[in-house]
Design an enzyme around this catalytic site. Structure first.
Site, PDB file in Angstrom:
ATOM      1  CB  CYS A   1     116.306  46.474 -17.733  1.00 58.75           C
ATOM      2  SG  CYS A   1     114.855  45.683 -17.023  1.00 58.75           S
TER       3      CYS A   1
ATOM      4  CB  CYS B   1     115.194  43.310 -19.268  1.00 58.09           C
ATOM      5  SG  CYS B   1     114.183  44.805 -19.147  1.00 58.09           S
TER       6      CYS B   1
END
Length: 287
Positions: free
Chosen positions: A37, A40
């Site tokens: 991700c 993230c």
């Protein structure tokens, strides 16, 4: 990333102790993330920086959802990153996506205890005993320490009301941040100003009492007498007069008796024996 006692990796084995149990001692911000991700990876260092900057006011817990799929499922994680804030053993709020730092700060400040709140509490104590100059000094000290504390406008509003600066109080009330529109203290102060307005050009309390003795149907005298009682803290006496006004004259000032009772309930925080007793009596009249 530099190791910090304020940033910890959480698994299914220690989630209970670190997050759920730990959130009774201080808020725990849980970052659900994954290696694949990209947002993230953008968000994580910023959260770690804020954990350090906030100096232990919250703990940052990282959960790798690829390794802890059961935890992710348990807390309903469907997109990454998802960040949940735990207090007193439960998730109280969350955001999704890599928000800008300003929005993350706003999210945190809505929930985290602020050191300047202690100064504002002291300011309210000083107001209660009429030490207004000391209260003003404490408010200014809180502003210097934390100019973004949302309680500052409320403290200024309370001081204006306490000092009888009604025009200033109305201006401050109208300019409250949108986040405080439904704050219980703001609602209570709005109700208090209702009774201040009712006493504009009103006669003294003794004269109103005499008028009611002569004519119990004098709705204006009864309402103004209740307003006097509210402003000097005799809430039981005020509620009794407002209830009687509600029984006798619902048409007076657009049901001022009922609306006045609701304002007093707000002033009392909406709970307690007095509120429960008079709310029940009000409901008996309505239904």
């Amino acid at each position: 990333m530099t190791q910090s006692p304020l940033v910890v990796t959480v698994t299914a084995q220690n989630f209970q102790s670190v997050v759920l149990d730990g959130s009774f001692e201080r808020p725990v911000l849980v970052d659900f993330w994954a290696d694949w991700c990209a947002p993230c990876r953008m968000l994580m260092p910023m959260l770690a920086k804020l954990a350090e900057e906030y100096g232990g006011r919250f703990l940052l817990a990282k959960v790798n959802t690829e390794e802890e799929q059961a935890l992710a499922a348990q807390f309903g994680i469907r997109s990454l990153p998802t960040v949940q804030l735990f207090q007193s053993g439960r998730a109280v709020d969350q955001f999704m996506g890599a928000l800008p730092e300003s929005q993350v700060r706003e999210f945190l400040d809505r929930h985290l205890p602020q050191a300047s709140n202690g100064l504002l509490t002291l300011a309210l104590d000083r107001m209660a005993v009429g030490e207004f100059a000391e209260a003003r000094s404490l408010i200014e000290e809180a502003r210097a320490e934390d100019p973004n504390n949302l309680r500052l406008p409320l403290a200024e509003l309370q001081l204006a009301v306490a000092q009888g600066e009604i025009a200033k109080a109305r201006t401050l009330l109208a300019g409250l941040p949108i986040e405080l529109a439904n704050d219980p203290e703001a609602i209570a102060l709005r109700g208090q100003l209702r009774f201040v307005d009712a006493l504009e050009n009103a006669p003294p309390e003794a004269e109103l009492t005499a008028r009611l003795t002569t004519d119990p149907k004098d709705s204006e005298a009864r309402y103004q007498l209740a307003a006097h009682q509210v402003l000097r803290g005799d809430y039981a006496g005020a509620l009794e007069h407002l209830l009687e006004l509600m029984k006798r004259d619902r048409a007076f000032e657009d049901d001022a008796g009922r609306r006045g009772m609701l304002a007093v309930f707000d002033l009392l925080g909406g709970s307690g024996d007095l509120v429960a007793r008079y709310r029940a009596r009000m409901m008996n009249i309505l239904y």
